[in-house]
Enzyme design. Structure first.
Site, PDB file in Angstrom:
ATOM      1  N   THR A   1       0.864  -1.185   0.000  1.00 48.44           N
ATOM      2  CA  THR A   1       0.000   0.000   0.000  1.00 48.44           C
ATOM      3  C   THR A   1       0.893   1.226   0.000  1.00 48.44           C
ATOM      4  O   THR A   1       1.974   1.190   0.569  1.00 48.44           O
ATOM      5  CB  THR A   1      -0.854  -0.050   1.283  1.00 48.44           C
ATOM      6  OG1 THR A   1      -1.832  -1.060   1.128  1.00 48.44           O
ATOM      7  CG2 THR A   1      -1.526   1.263   1.595  1.00 48.44           C
TER       8      THR A   1
ATOM      9  N   VAL B   1     -13.292  -4.057   2.385  1.00 47.54           N
ATOM     10  CA  VAL B   1     -12.619  -2.761   2.356  1.00 47.54           C
ATOM     11  C   VAL B   1     -11.726  -2.668   3.581  1.00 47.54           C
ATOM     12  O   VAL B   1     -12.137  -3.029   4.691  1.00 47.54           O
ATOM     13  CB  VAL B   1     -13.653  -1.609   2.360  1.00 47.54           C
ATOM     14  CG1 VAL B   1     -12.942  -0.260   2.378  1.00 47.54           C
ATOM     15  CG2 VAL B   1     -14.563  -1.702   1.134  1.00 47.54           C
ATOM     16  N   GLY B   2     -10.508  -2.197   3.370  1.00 50.25           N
ATOM     17  CA  GLY B   2      -9.568  -2.069   4.490  1.00 50.25           C
ATOM     18  C   GLY B   2      -9.610  -0.685   5.108  1.00 50.25           C
ATOM     19  O   GLY B   2     -10.550   0.090   4.913  1.00 50.25           O
TER      20      GLY B   2
ATOM     21  N   GLY C   1      -0.801  -1.779   6.831  1.00 54.21           N
ATOM     22  CA  GLY C   1      -0.747  -2.967   7.683  1.00 54.21           C
ATOM     23  C   GLY C   1      -2.053  -3.729   7.598  1.00 54.21           C
ATOM     24  O   GLY C   1      -2.824  -3.551   6.653  1.00 54.21           O
TER      25      GLY C   1
HETATM   26  N1  ASP Z   1      -3.967  -1.601   5.045  1.00 52.55           N
HETATM   27  C1  ASP Z   1      -4.246  -2.167   3.758  1.00 52.55           C
HETATM   28  C2  ASP Z   1      -5.546  -2.919   3.788  1.00 52.55           C
HETATM   29  O1  ASP Z   1      -5.832  -3.561   4.769  1.00 52.55           O
HETATM   30  C3  ASP Z   1      -3.194  -3.114   3.304  1.00 52.55           C
HETATM   31  C4  ASP Z   1      -1.802  -2.572   3.300  1.00 52.55           C
HETATM   32  O2  ASP Z   1      -1.424  -1.740   4.109  1.00 52.55           O
HETATM   33  O3  ASP Z   1      -1.046  -3.038   2.440  1.00 52.55           O
HETATM   34  O4  ASP Z   1      -6.256  -2.886   2.807  1.00 52.55           O
END
Ligand code: ASP
Length: 312
Positions: free
Chosen positions: A176, A205-206, A228
């Site tokens: 990300t 969805v994150g 994360g």
């Molecule tokens: N935080 C992002 C998610 O959970 C993933 C990432 O940080 O790579 O969608």
């Protein structure tokens, strides 16, 4: 003139040093450097924090190396669903999109939501219709195809598992992306963009597009972009928590960022990191994982590009 600064990240996770070739490392650092310098040039020329973070994130989205825009991971359906958010610390205006497909630069669409609608967050088919009204052109699936990410997905696609892109123990591509900036007028801004987690389904969805969880900016305190395990970052309301600790407890940026990443979110099981700046141009980049792709540059002449933890 006030101190100004830009910080970027390209994801945090289990980045095992021995598994990355020196050439690959150089490629990552070169893209981080390009994003950092392009974003910083905006600040240096007197531009605002919002433009600086948008420019930096766009460079990272255009690289296949990071899990955002072009390099987004595969969903359970074999597609790419992207999330992004941007926030202006001066006005508290924010724009976010999630579950969008085919858009080259999700961060631009998030900014359009902020600037061209009365809303903050558009998702899925509706967000795509909004993009269409603005004349966004859609990229073909080939634009987002990447052999490595395809293999990541193939490995787990018939299971219930979903996986952080940067938790791969093999030599891999992580990340990300995000940027935070403080400009010459002490205005701060944050932007985050992601493809989410490999093999995600059901419209998962994150934290990245959620204001307060993965992205937050407020001139009174700070600007934050997280990376994360999103489910934990949502429950920990991580980005806003950093701001709250500064506002209500009087912590410095560094103390607040460290408390959230190395204590609070860790306690509930969240692994990852964040980047942050306050409106005095101070910088923090804590992470509780093996590594985090990161870089920063300040008007005091400090610059650093890093991947792994520093040797103690
Ligand atoms: N935080 C992002 C998610 O959970 C993933 C990432 O940080 O790579 O969608």
């Amino acid at each position: 003139m006030k101190k100004y600064s830009l910080v970027i990240h390209g994801g945090a996770g289990t980045l095992v040093k021995g598994l990355m070739t020196p050439e690959k490392e150089e490629q990552y650092k070169a893209v981080l450097n390009e994003a950092l310098e392009k974003g910083y040039a905006v600040l240096e020329n007197g531009g605002n924090a919002l433009d600086a973070v948008a420019v930096a994130v766009t460079v990272l989205e255009d690289s296949p190396l990071f899990n955002a825009g072009r390099g987004s991971v595969f969903t359970n359906d074999g597609t790419h669903e992207m999330d992004a958010a941007i926030m202006d610390g001066k006005t508290l205006d924010a724009g976010a999109v999630s579950l969008i497909t085919g858009i080259k630069n999700p961060i631009s669409l998030a900014r359009d939501v902020m600037e061209k609608t009365e809303h903050v967050f558009l998702a899925g088919a509706g967000a795509m219709r909004f993009a269409k009204t603005l004349g966004y052109k859609l990229e073909s699936p080939e634009y987002f195809y990447d052999e490595h990410r395809y293999q990541q997905w193939q490995n787990i696609k018939d299971s219930d598992k979903f996986e952080l892109d940067h938790s791969m123990k093999k030599e891999g591509k992580f990340g990300t992306v995000g940027a935070v900036a403080c400009d010459q007028n002490g205005n701060v801004a944050a932007a985050t963009s992601t493809g989410g987690m490999t093999n995600k389904r059901w419209g998962r969805v994150g934290d990245s597009p959620m204001v307060g969880a993965g992205t937050y900016a407020n001139n009174e305190t700070c600007a934050v972009s997280c990376t994360g395990s999103g489910e934990y970052f949502i429950r920990g309301v991580v980005a806003y928590d950093v701001s709250c600790l500064m506002e209500y407890k009087g912590m410095t940026l560094e103390e607040a960022a460290d408390e959230v990443i190395n204590n609070r979110v860790l306690k509930i099981g969240g692994d990852g990191g964040l980047i942050a700046v306050d409106s005095k141009g101070n910088v923090a980049m804590p992470f509780n994982t093996e590594g985090m792709y990161r870089a920063y540059k300040t008007s005091e002449g400090k610059k650093e590009i890093g991947i792994y933890k520093k040797a103690p």
